[in-house]
Design an enzyme around this catalytic site. Structure first.
Site, PDB file in Angstrom:
ATOM      1  N   ARG A 108      35.793  28.962  54.329  1.00 32.91           N
ATOM      2  CA  ARG A 108      36.403  28.277  53.170  1.00 32.91           C
ATOM      3  C   ARG A 108      36.584  26.821  53.563  1.00 32.91           C
ATOM      4  O   ARG A 108      37.265  26.522  54.539  1.00 32.91           O
ATOM      5  CB  ARG A 108      37.744  28.906  52.815  1.00 32.91           C
ATOM      6  CG  ARG A 108      38.578  28.007  51.919  1.00 32.91           C
ATOM      7  CD  ARG A 108      39.765  28.695  51.331  1.00 32.91           C
ATOM      8  NE  ARG A 108      39.372  29.670  50.335  1.00 32.91           N
ATOM      9  CZ  ARG A 108      40.209  30.181  49.423  1.00 32.91           C
ATOM     10  NH1 ARG A 108      41.468  29.823  49.385  1.00 32.91           N
ATOM     11  NH2 ARG A 108      39.785  31.070  48.557  1.00 32.91           N
ATOM     12  N   HIS A 135      32.896  29.270  44.088  1.00 38.17           N
ATOM     13  CA  HIS A 135      33.731  30.361  44.618  1.00 38.17           C
ATOM     14  C   HIS A 135      33.053  31.702  44.257  1.00 38.17           C
ATOM     15  O   HIS A 135      33.553  32.447  43.419  1.00 38.17           O
ATOM     16  CB  HIS A 135      35.135  30.255  44.031  1.00 38.17           C
ATOM     17  CG  HIS A 135      36.168  31.029  44.776  1.00 38.17           C
ATOM     18  ND1 HIS A 135      35.890  31.746  45.927  1.00 38.17           N
ATOM     19  CD2 HIS A 135      37.508  31.199  44.542  1.00 38.17           C
ATOM     20  CE1 HIS A 135      37.002  32.329  46.352  1.00 38.17           C
ATOM     21  NE2 HIS A 135      37.995  32.017  45.539  1.00 38.17           N
ATOM     22  N   GLN A 138      34.881  35.294  44.487  1.00 42.10           N
ATOM     23  CA  GLN A 138      35.838  35.484  43.401  1.00 42.10           C
ATOM     24  C   GLN A 138      35.111  35.934  42.136  1.00 42.10           C
ATOM     25  O   GLN A 138      35.515  36.888  41.468  1.00 42.10           O
ATOM     26  CB  GLN A 138      36.599  34.184  43.136  1.00 42.10           C
ATOM     27  CG  GLN A 138      37.559  34.261  41.968  1.00 42.10           C
ATOM     28  CD  GLN A 138      38.743  35.175  42.234  1.00 42.10           C
ATOM     29  OE1 GLN A 138      39.421  35.029  43.247  1.00 42.10           O
ATOM     30  NE2 GLN A 138      38.987  36.131  41.350  1.00 42.10           N
ATOM     31  N   ASP A 230      42.118  28.624  35.266  1.00 50.81           N
ATOM     32  CA  ASP A 230      42.374  28.329  36.679  1.00 50.81           C
ATOM     33  C   ASP A 230      43.259  27.081  36.719  1.00 50.81           C
ATOM     34  O   ASP A 230      43.425  26.394  35.708  1.00 50.81           O
ATOM     35  CB  ASP A 230      41.030  28.093  37.404  1.00 50.81           C
ATOM     36  CG  ASP A 230      41.194  27.806  38.896  1.00 50.81           C
ATOM     37  OD1 ASP A 230      42.239  28.179  39.477  1.00 50.81           O
ATOM     38  OD2 ASP A 230      40.266  27.212  39.490  1.00 50.81           O
ATOM     39  N   CYS A 270      41.962  33.491  38.570  1.00 50.90           N
ATOM     40  CA  CYS A 270      41.616  33.845  39.957  1.00 50.90           C
ATOM     41  C   CYS A 270      42.831  33.863  40.870  1.00 50.90           C
ATOM     42  O   CYS A 270      42.794  34.500  41.926  1.00 50.90           O
ATOM     43  CB  CYS A 270      40.578  32.863  40.494  1.00 50.90           C
ATOM     44  SG  CYS A 270      41.127  31.146  40.417  1.00 50.90           S
ATOM     45  N   ARG A 298      38.961  41.884  44.775  1.00 47.53           N
ATOM     46  CA  ARG A 298      38.421  41.034  45.846  1.00 47.53           C
ATOM     47  C   ARG A 298      38.139  41.889  47.077  1.00 47.53           C
ATOM     48  O   ARG A 298      37.110  41.733  47.742  1.00 47.53           O
ATOM     49  CB  ARG A 298      39.417  39.924  46.221  1.00 47.53           C
ATOM     50  CG  ARG A 298      39.662  38.871  45.169  1.00 47.53           C
ATOM     51  CD  ARG A 298      38.454  38.013  44.918  1.00 47.53           C
ATOM     52  NE  ARG A 298      38.007  37.287  46.107  1.00 47.53           N
ATOM     53  CZ  ARG A 298      38.530  36.155  46.580  1.00 47.53           C
ATOM     54  NH1 ARG A 298      39.536  35.582  45.951  1.00 47.53           N
ATOM     55  NH2 ARG A 298      38.022  35.576  47.657  1.00 47.53           N
TER      56      ARG A 298
HETATM   57  N1  NVA Z   1      40.061  25.956  41.788  1.00 44.58           N
HETATM   58  C1  NVA Z   1      40.979  26.489  42.760  1.00 44.58           C
HETATM   59  C2  NVA Z   1      40.636  27.917  43.080  1.00 44.58           C
HETATM   60  C3  NVA Z   1      41.571  28.567  44.067  1.00 44.58           C
HETATM   61  C4  NVA Z   1      41.191  29.992  44.364  1.00 44.58           C
HETATM   62  C5  NVA Z   1      40.955  25.621  44.008  1.00 44.58           C
HETATM   63  O1  NVA Z   1      39.868  25.274  44.470  1.00 44.58           O
HETATM   64  O2  NVA Z   1      42.033  25.286  44.521  1.00 44.58           O
HETATM   65  N1   CP Z   2      41.607  33.451  44.398  1.00 50.32           N
HETATM   66  C1   CP Z   2      41.628  33.063  45.690  1.00 50.32           C
HETATM   67  O1   CP Z   2      40.606  32.742  46.313  1.00 50.32           O
HETATM   68  O2   CP Z   2      42.869  33.115  46.254  1.00 50.32           O
HETATM   69  P1   CP Z   2      43.276  32.488  47.652  1.00 50.32           P
HETATM   70  O3   CP Z   2      43.176  31.001  47.530  1.00 50.32           O
HETATM   71  O4   CP Z   2      44.691  32.955  47.876  1.00 50.32           O
HETATM   72  O5   CP Z   2      42.357  33.008  48.713  1.00 50.32           O
END
Ligand code: NVA
Ligand code: CP
Length: 310
Positions: A108, A135, A138, A230, A270, A298
Site C-alpha cells: 500500500r 484500489h 477493495q 468514499d 469502502c 475483503r
Molecule cells: N480513497 C481513500 C480510500 C481508503 C480505503 C483513500 O485513498 O484514502
Molecule cells: N477500505 C480499506 O482499504 O480500508 P483500510 O484503509 O482500513 O485498509
C-alpha cells in the site's frame, strides 16, 4: 476451465481478463463457504507474504494478515518507516531482495508507479493494497458483495457519488470488466483520471457496460442498483481538507438523496467513513447499507487472490 493465475501480479482490474475476475469471485465463494463451515484449508502452508504499508490501514492489513494465516501461511507486516526504502534504497533493490525471502508481496503506497516498478523487479507476485490511483482488492470485494446481494453484475447500474479518486477508478475498471454500468458523479475539477476513463471505456465496449461521468447526484441515483461513496479527502490530501468540504457539500449521501433512489438500492462505502461528510449516520447505519458485509468480504476475496497467485 480454470485459468492458471500462479505468479500473476494483481495491480489493476484492467490487467485481468474477464475469466480471471470471474475465477476470483467464484473462488471467493468457495473459500467463504469453507470458512463458514469451519473447514481447515491450508493451500499456502509454508508460504510467506510481506506486506509493505506506506499509508495507514485497518481493513487491508487485518484481512490480509488473517487471510494468510487461515490459508496456512504467514504474513509479515513491513512498515515503510522501518524499511531501508525510507532511507533511499530503491524499489528495484527492495523487490530483488524481498523476492529471495517471500512468496508474495502486498504493498500500500502513494505512487502507483512504485507498485508497477516493484512488480517489474520482483520475481514473486505483487498485490496492490491501494495506491493514489487504484484500489483493486477493495473493488473485487465490492463486486463479490454486489453479486452476493443481487445474484449477478451484468446490466446493473452503480452510481458513485464523490471524488474521482482511487475508488472511483477501480470501480470503473471493475464495472467495465464485468458488464456493470458505472456512473461517476463528481463536482467539477474532481472528475476521474482521463486515461482511466479511456481504458475503462475500452474494456466496457467488450462487455456492454457503460462508463458515464456527470455531476448531478439526484440524476445519478435515480435508477441505480448500487450507490457508492468514499471520503472526500483521501490519504495524502489532508492539506486540501477544508477546500474539499466546500467543493463536495452537494455530494453527501443522505436520506434526502436516497428519496430519489429505489427502495432496494444498496448503499456501499469502502470505509473508513467520515460520517457526517460524504455519508450520514442514518444512511450508513440504515437498512440499505451493506458496508460491513463489504468489509468482511475483503477477507474472503483476498484469500482467493492469494490462493490463486501464490
Ligand atoms: N480513497 C481513500 C480510500 C481508503 C480505503 C483513500 O485513498 O484514502
Ligand atoms: N477500505 C480499506 O482499504 O480500508 P483500510 O484503509 O482500513 O485498509
Amino acid at each position: 476451465m480454470a485459468v492458471d493465475m500462479k505468479g500473476k501480479d494483481l495491480i489493476s482490474i484492467h490487467d485481468l481478463s474477464r475469466e480471471e475476475v470471474d475465477q476470483i469471485l467464484d473462488t471467493t465463494h468457495i473459500l467463504k463457504m469453507k470458512q463458514k463451515l469451519g473447514e481447515i484449508y491450508h493451500p499456502l502452508k509454508g508460504k510467506t507474504m510481506g506486506m509493505i504499508f506506506q499509508k495507514s490501514s485497518t481493513r487491508t492489513r487485518v484481512s490480509f494478515e488473517v487471510g494468510m494465516w487461515q490459508l496456512g501461511g504467514y504474513a509479515l507486516f513491513l512498515s515503510a518507516n522501518d524499511l531501508q526504502l525510507n532511507r533511499g534504497e530503491t524499489i528495484a533493490d527492495t523487490a530483488r531482495n524481498l523476492s529471495r525471502y517471500l512468496d508474495g508481496i502486498m504493498i500500500r503506497t502513494f505512487s502507483h508507479q512504485d507498485v508497477v516498478d516493484l512488480a517489474e523487479y520482483s520475481s514473486v507476485p505483487v498485490i496492490n493494497g491501494l495506491t493514489d490511483l487504484l484500489h483493486p482488492c477493495q473493488v473485487l470485494s465490492d463486486l463479490f458483495s454486489i453479486r452476493e446481494k443481487k445474484q449477478n453484475l451484468e446490466g446493473l447500474k452503480l452510481a458513485y457519488i464523490g471524488d474521482g479518486n482511487n475508488m472511483a477508478h477501480s470501480l470503473m475498471f471493475g464495472g467495465a470488466k464485468t458488464g456493470m454500468h458505472v456512473v461517476i458523479c463528481s463536482p467539477s475539477g474532481f472528475e476521474p483520471d482521463p486515461e482511466v476513463t479511456r481504458l475503462s471505456r475500452l474494456d466496457a465496449s467488450k462487455t456492454g457496460a457503460t462508463i458515464t461521468i456527470q455531476d448531478d447526484p439526484v440524476e445519478a441515483v435515480k435508477t441505480a442498483d448500487v450507490i457508492y461513496t468514499d471520503v472526500w479527502t483521501s490519504m495524502g490530501q489532508e492539506e486540501e481538507y477544508e477546500k474539499r468540504l466546500q467543493s463536495f457539500k452537494r455530494y453527501q449521501v443522505n436520506n434526502t438523496l436516497l428519496e430519489n433512489a429505489t427502495e432496494d438500492v444498496l448503499v456501499m462505502h469502502c470505509l473508513p467513513a467520515h460520517r457526517g461528510e460524504e455519508i450520514t449516520n442514518e444512511v450508513i447505519d440504515g437498512p440499505r447499507s451493506i458496508v460491513f458485509d463489504q468489509a468482511e468480504n475483503r477477507l474472503h476475496v483476498q484469500k482467493a487472490i492469494m490462493a490463486l497467485v501464490m
